[in-house]
Motif scaffolding. Sequence first.
Motif, PDB file in Angstrom:
ATOM      1  N   ARG A  64     114.813  21.194  69.445  1.00  0.00           N
ATOM      2  CA  ARG A  64     114.432  22.604  69.566  1.00  0.00           C
ATOM      3  C   ARG A  64     114.556  23.075  71.013  1.00  0.00           C
ATOM      4  O   ARG A  64     114.993  24.199  71.278  1.00  0.00           O
ATOM      5  N   THR A  65     114.194  22.224  71.948  1.00  0.00           N
ATOM      6  CA  THR A  65     114.300  22.578  73.361  1.00  0.00           C
ATOM      7  C   THR A  65     115.755  22.765  73.765  1.00  0.00           C
ATOM      8  O   THR A  65     116.097  23.695  74.509  1.00  0.00           O
ATOM      9  N   LEU A  66     116.640  21.904  73.272  1.00  0.00           N
ATOM     10  CA  LEU A  66     118.066  22.062  73.566  1.00  0.00           C
ATOM     11  C   LEU A  66     118.606  23.379  73.006  1.00  0.00           C
ATOM     12  O   LEU A  66     119.368  24.087  73.675  1.00  0.00           O
ATOM     13  N   LEU A  67     118.219  23.698  71.776  1.00  0.00           N
ATOM     14  CA  LEU A  67     118.670  24.949  71.179  1.00  0.00           C
ATOM     15  C   LEU A  67     118.103  26.157  71.929  1.00  0.00           C
ATOM     16  O   LEU A  67     118.799  27.157  72.133  1.00  0.00           O
ATOM     17  N   ALA A  68     116.856  26.077  72.348  1.00  0.00           N
ATOM     18  CA  ALA A  68     116.257  27.162  73.126  1.00  0.00           C
ATOM     19  C   ALA A  68     116.969  27.312  74.468  1.00  0.00           C
ATOM     20  O   ALA A  68     117.186  28.434  74.950  1.00  0.00           O
ATOM     21  N   ASN A  69     117.361  26.200  75.059  1.00  0.00           N
ATOM     22  CA  ASN A  69     118.105  26.221  76.316  1.00  0.00           C
ATOM     23  C   ASN A  69     119.438  26.946  76.141  1.00  0.00           C
ATOM     24  O   ASN A  69     119.835  27.747  76.980  1.00  0.00           O
ATOM     25  N   GLU A  70     120.127  26.689  75.041  1.00  0.00           N
ATOM     26  CA  GLU A  70     121.398  27.361  74.769  1.00  0.00           C
ATOM     27  C   GLU A  70     121.188  28.862  74.581  1.00  0.00           C
ATOM     28  O   GLU A  70     121.970  29.678  75.082  1.00  0.00           O
ATOM     29  N   ARG A  71     120.127  29.239  73.867  1.00  0.00           N
ATOM     30  CA  ARG A  71     119.839  30.662  73.675  1.00  0.00           C
ATOM     31  C   ARG A  71     119.490  31.332  75.004  1.00  0.00           C
ATOM     32  O   ARG A  71     119.886  32.469  75.257  1.00  0.00           O
ATOM     33  N   THR A  72     118.754  30.636  75.836  1.00  0.00           N
ATOM     34  CA  THR A  72     118.377  31.190  77.129  1.00  0.00           C
ATOM     35  C   THR A  72     119.611  31.400  77.998  1.00  0.00           C
ATOM     36  O   THR A  72     119.761  32.440  78.651  1.00  0.00           O
ATOM     37  N   PHE A  73     120.510  30.406  78.010  1.00  0.00           N
ATOM     38  CA  PHE A  73     121.751  30.569  78.774  1.00  0.00           C
ATOM     39  C   PHE A  73     122.535  31.776  78.260  1.00  0.00           C
ATOM     40  O   PHE A  73     123.045  32.577  79.051  1.00  0.00           O
ATOM     41  N   SER A  74     122.618  31.911  76.949  1.00  0.00           N
ATOM     42  CA  SER A  74     123.343  33.053  76.376  1.00  0.00           C
ATOM     43  C   SER A  74     122.709  34.371  76.796  1.00  0.00           C
ATOM     44  O   SER A  74     123.412  35.342  77.096  1.00  0.00           O
ATOM     45  N   GLY A  75     121.387  34.417  76.827  1.00  0.00           N
ATOM     46  CA  GLY A  75     120.694  35.631  77.259  1.00  0.00           C
ATOM     47  C   GLY A  75     121.003  35.982  78.704  1.00  0.00           C
ATOM     48  O   GLY A  75     121.267  37.142  79.032  1.00  0.00           O
ATOM     49  N   TRP A  76     120.984  34.986  79.574  1.00  0.00           N
ATOM     50  CA  TRP A  76     121.295  35.236  80.979  1.00  0.00           C
ATOM     51  C   TRP A  76     122.767  35.600  81.154  1.00  0.00           C
ATOM     52  O   TRP A  76     123.101  36.437  82.001  1.00  0.00           O
ATOM     53  N   ALA A  77     123.654  34.983  80.373  1.00  0.00           N
ATOM     54  CA  ALA A  77     125.077  35.341  80.447  1.00  0.00           C
ATOM     55  C   ALA A  77     125.283  36.791  80.009  1.00  0.00           C
ATOM     56  O   ALA A  77     126.089  37.518  80.601  1.00  0.00           O
ATOM     57  N   ARG A  78     124.557  37.220  78.978  1.00  0.00           N
ATOM     58  CA  ARG A  78     124.641  38.631  78.553  1.00  0.00           C
ATOM     59  C   ARG A  78     124.130  39.557  79.649  1.00  0.00           C
ATOM     60  O   ARG A  78     124.709  40.619  79.906  1.00  0.00           O
ATOM     61  N   THR A  79     123.048  39.177  80.303  1.00  0.00           N
ATOM     62  CA  THR A  79     122.506  39.992  81.396  1.00  0.00           C
ATOM     63  C   THR A  79     123.508  40.074  82.544  1.00  0.00           C
ATOM     64  O   THR A  79     123.711  41.146  83.128  1.00  0.00           O
ATOM     65  N   ALA A  80     124.141  38.953  82.862  1.00  0.00           N
ATOM     66  CA  ALA A  80     125.145  38.938  83.922  1.00  0.00           C
ATOM     67  C   ALA A  80     126.322  39.837  83.559  1.00  0.00           C
ATOM     68  O   ALA A  80     126.813  40.609  84.392  1.00  0.00           O
ATOM     69  N   THR A  81     126.759  39.756  82.311  1.00  0.00           N
ATOM     70  CA  THR A  81     127.867  40.599  81.858  1.00  0.00           C
ATOM     71  C   THR A  81     127.469  42.070  81.905  1.00  0.00           C
ATOM     72  O   THR A  81     128.290  42.927  82.255  1.00  0.00           O
ATOM     73  N   ALA A  82     126.231  42.376  81.591  1.00  0.00           N
ATOM     74  CA  ALA A  82     125.752  43.754  81.677  1.00  0.00           C
ATOM     75  C   ALA A  82     125.766  44.246  83.125  1.00  0.00           C
ATOM     76  O   ALA A  82     126.156  45.384  83.397  1.00  0.00           O
ATOM     77  N   CYS A  83     125.360  43.395  84.060  1.00  0.00           N
ATOM     78  CA  CYS A  83     125.406  43.766  85.486  1.00  0.00           C
ATOM     79  C   CYS A  83     126.839  44.046  85.917  1.00  0.00           C
ATOM     80  O   CYS A  83     127.098  45.013  86.651  1.00  0.00           O
TER      81      CYS A  83
END
Length: 126
Positions: free
Chosen positions: A23-42
Amino acid sequence: MGNEEKSVRTDLAEDRTDLAEDRTLLANERTFSGWARTATACIGIGLGFSALFKPVEPTWVAKAIATLFILVGIFLVIAAERRARGLHERLTAHHIAGVSPINFRVRAVAISVAAVALIVAIWWLT
């Protein structure tokens, strides 16, 4: 409490720990995706700012602000990649097929290279 009962309890505890790690690994992947989306938005905000305020004089002001947003996006995706890879390398997937740690780097590099290309385009092609 017999040895057999202790063994069963130990096996159950290990299973719960393995599942928690997954679950922690999957949460880590989701968190990375969230930050990548934020970076793309910037990066998108920077590009939009550059396009919207192109006629503003002096032109370097709009370009500088757009570049700043794009650089923030690059920073965010690189920081997210470093954190995601660090956690991913410390944990082991047990019951899931997690993302390979190199995929974090590939995605971060791709976003960063595209962002640098946008900076070049903003400053030298317009």
